[in-house]
Design a protein around this motif. Structure first.
Motif, PDB file in Angstrom:
ATOM      1  N   ALA A  71      -6.715   3.601   6.375  1.00 42.91           N
ATOM      2  CA  ALA A  71      -5.831   2.971   5.387  1.00 42.91           C
ATOM      3  C   ALA A  71      -6.273   1.540   5.099  1.00 42.91           C
ATOM      4  CB  ALA A  71      -4.390   2.993   5.892  1.00 42.91           C
ATOM      5  N   ALA A  79      -6.233   6.601  11.760  1.00 42.75           N
ATOM      6  CA  ALA A  79      -5.454   6.719  10.525  1.00 42.75           C
ATOM      7  C   ALA A  79      -5.233   5.350   9.882  1.00 42.75           C
ATOM      8  CB  ALA A  79      -4.122   7.396  10.814  1.00 42.75           C
ATOM      9  N   ARG A  80      -4.837   4.361  10.696  1.00 48.72           N
ATOM     10  CA  ARG A  80      -4.612   3.016  10.138  1.00 48.72           C
ATOM     11  C   ARG A  80      -5.928   2.375   9.718  1.00 48.72           C
ATOM     12  NH1 ARG A  80      -4.862  -1.292  12.933  1.00 48.72           N
ATOM     13  NH2 ARG A  80      -4.426  -0.128  14.857  1.00 48.72           N
ATOM     14  N   GLN A 112       0.829  -1.206   0.000  1.00 49.79           N
ATOM     15  CA  GLN A 112       0.000   0.000   0.000  1.00 49.79           C
ATOM     16  C   GLN A 112       0.862   1.254   0.000  1.00 49.79           C
ATOM     17  OE1 GLN A 112      -2.743   0.412   3.308  1.00 49.79           O
ATOM     18  NE2 GLN A 112      -4.079   1.748   2.125  1.00 49.79           N
ATOM     19  N   SER A 113       1.999   1.202   0.679  1.00 46.73           N
ATOM     20  CA  SER A 113       2.867   2.372   0.754  1.00 46.73           C
ATOM     21  C   SER A 113       3.407   2.775  -0.613  1.00 46.73           C
ATOM     22  CB  SER A 113       4.040   2.089   1.699  1.00 46.73           C
ATOM     23  OG  SER A 113       4.733   0.916   1.307  1.00 46.73           O
ATOM     24  N   TRP A 159      -7.414  -0.004   1.534  1.00 51.35           N
ATOM     25  CA  TRP A 159      -6.688  -1.131   0.949  1.00 51.35           C
ATOM     26  C   TRP A 159      -7.625  -2.298   0.648  1.00 51.35           C
ATOM     27  CZ3 TRP A 159      -2.632  -1.421  -1.775  1.00 51.35           C
ATOM     28  CH2 TRP A 159      -1.907  -2.606  -1.924  1.00 51.35           C
ATOM     29  N   HIS A 171      -1.795   6.919   1.704  1.00 52.67           N
ATOM     30  CA  HIS A 171      -1.533   6.041   2.848  1.00 52.67           C
ATOM     31  C   HIS A 171      -0.146   5.417   2.699  1.00 52.67           C
ATOM     32  CE1 HIS A 171      -6.030   6.089   2.501  1.00 52.67           C
ATOM     33  NE2 HIS A 171      -5.894   6.397   3.783  1.00 52.67           N
ATOM     34  N   TYR A 212       1.919   2.653   5.460  1.00 54.02           N
ATOM     35  CA  TYR A 212       1.407   1.320   5.804  1.00 54.02           C
ATOM     36  C   TYR A 212       1.981   0.236   4.882  1.00 54.02           C
ATOM     37  CZ  TYR A 212      -1.523   4.353   8.496  1.00 54.02           C
ATOM     38  OH  TYR A 212      -1.933   5.333   9.357  1.00 54.02           O
ATOM     39  N   ASP A 229      -0.530   3.677  -2.914  1.00 58.14           N
ATOM     40  CA  ASP A 229      -1.573   4.581  -2.426  1.00 58.14           C
ATOM     41  C   ASP A 229      -0.923   5.822  -1.813  1.00 58.14           C
ATOM     42  OD1 ASP A 229      -3.679   5.859  -1.241  1.00 58.14           O
ATOM     43  OD2 ASP A 229      -4.424   4.127  -0.129  1.00 58.14           O
TER      44      ASP A 229
END
Length: 325
Positions: free
Chosen positions: A201, A197-198, A144-145, A205, A151, A154, A148
């Motif tokens: 994300a 926040a997570r 994902q990092s 995802w 985000h 992550y 995205d």
């Protein structure tokens, strides 16, 4: 001859049929519950299990979090070095998604009063810094990092594809997904903002993973995370507010996808197979054993079958855990 040549070209253009394959899922080990004296034996059991996993020759393995017991200190030697040592025993690719014991609960006195966010940063740097899996034969992962921009923090959220099946990990640990209680005292700086926040994300995802599966015409989707999202349904107690968003989003995504979806998780330490979402009966849930039951689940996948997943257990059978709360 020209007609034959055209026929041959058309056959070459057809996509290859998806082949059956197997992978392994396991988690919540080693648990050195009684202190340092029992740890060599517990680690040895996990190392023996890795030998059985390697003998099964899976396409890859997935570790579903909790690399230690909650009462063990969250030191570098335990959450990083000890974990890396036995992860490196896996002959094939190994994908890891974190649990609560290696970071979320590290603030507790029994775990050494560590800053959970600092521990999580170390985990990310050690195990999720490259676009490949762990294990002796790493495979390529989409993180994902990297995909995205909104985000980027992550990297532990990963996605890959095998024989027409889309796989993705979500960083959803136990202890209510690290959702802080209202007015909880003593939180380290930034802790209150970590969960929302997570969580955002993870939801993004999950949506992206099902969109990719739909675009690729995947035959099935596999979602791997740590937390037992349905503990309260089974046991009638426990906090669930931090898992509601994930539960609802997963059920809705599965319903829209319409083809088989497998949820893999650990957290409650015994074998369980059921369909936990009445609104999405194509969602099959498997919980892997763990603490006190050092076995792994072999998942046989036939992408072309109406019921593509079949399960068996490997590992020592002298300690098996019955269903419980």
């Amino acid at each position: 001859m020209r007609l034959l040549a055209l026929l041959l070209l058309s056959l070459l253009a057809l996509p290859a049929a998806a082949e059956p394959f197997r992978f392994v899922a396991f988690g919540d080990m080693p648990y050195c519950r009684t202190g340092p004296t029992d740890c060599p034996a517990e680690v040895a059991r996990v190392e023996a299990l890795t030998t059985e996993i390697n003998a099964a020759r899976p396409a890859f393995s997935v570790f579903l979090g909790d690399t230690k017991a909650g009462n063990e200190a969250c030191t570098d030697a335990i959450i990083l070095d000890r974990t890396a040592a036995w992860f490196n025993r896996i002959a094939g690719p190994l994908v890891y998604t974190p649990g609560d014991n290696e970071w979320t609960d590290c603030w507790q006195p029994r775990a050494g009063r560590h800053d959970p966010l600092e521990r999580l940063a170390l985990l990310r740097a050690r195990f999720f810094s490259a676009p490949v899996s762990l294990g002796q034969a790493p495979m390529r992962l989409l993180r994902q990092s990297d995909l995205d921009p909104a985000h980027r923090g992550y990297p532990e959220n990963a996605r890959w594809e095998r024989e027409g099946v889309t796989f993705l990990t979500l960083h959803v640990p136990g202890s209510d997904n690290n959702r802080p209680l209202d007015n909880q005292p003593g939180l380290p700086p930034g802790a209150a903002a970590e969960y929302p926040a997570r969580n955002a994300a993870n939801l993004a995802w999950l949506e992206a993973g099902f969109a990719a599966a739909t675009a690729a015409r995947s035959q099935a989707v596999v979602v791997a995370l740590q937390a037992d999202l349905y503990f309260r349904d089974r046991c009638g107690r426990g906090t669930v507010a931090g898992h509601v968003d994930t539960r609802n989003a997963l059920a809705e995504a599965a319903r829209r996808f319409g083809r088989p979806v497998l949820l893999l998780h650990g957290d409650s330490h015994f074998w369980l197979e059921d369909r936990p979402a009445p609104a999405a009966l194509n969602l099959l849930r498997v919980m892997v054993p763990g603490d006190g039951d050092t076995r792994a689940v072999v998942v046989e996948v036939d992408p072309a079958a109406a019921t593509p997943f079949r399960f068996s257990l490997i590992g020592p059978t002298d300690r098996t855990a019955p269903p419980g709360c």
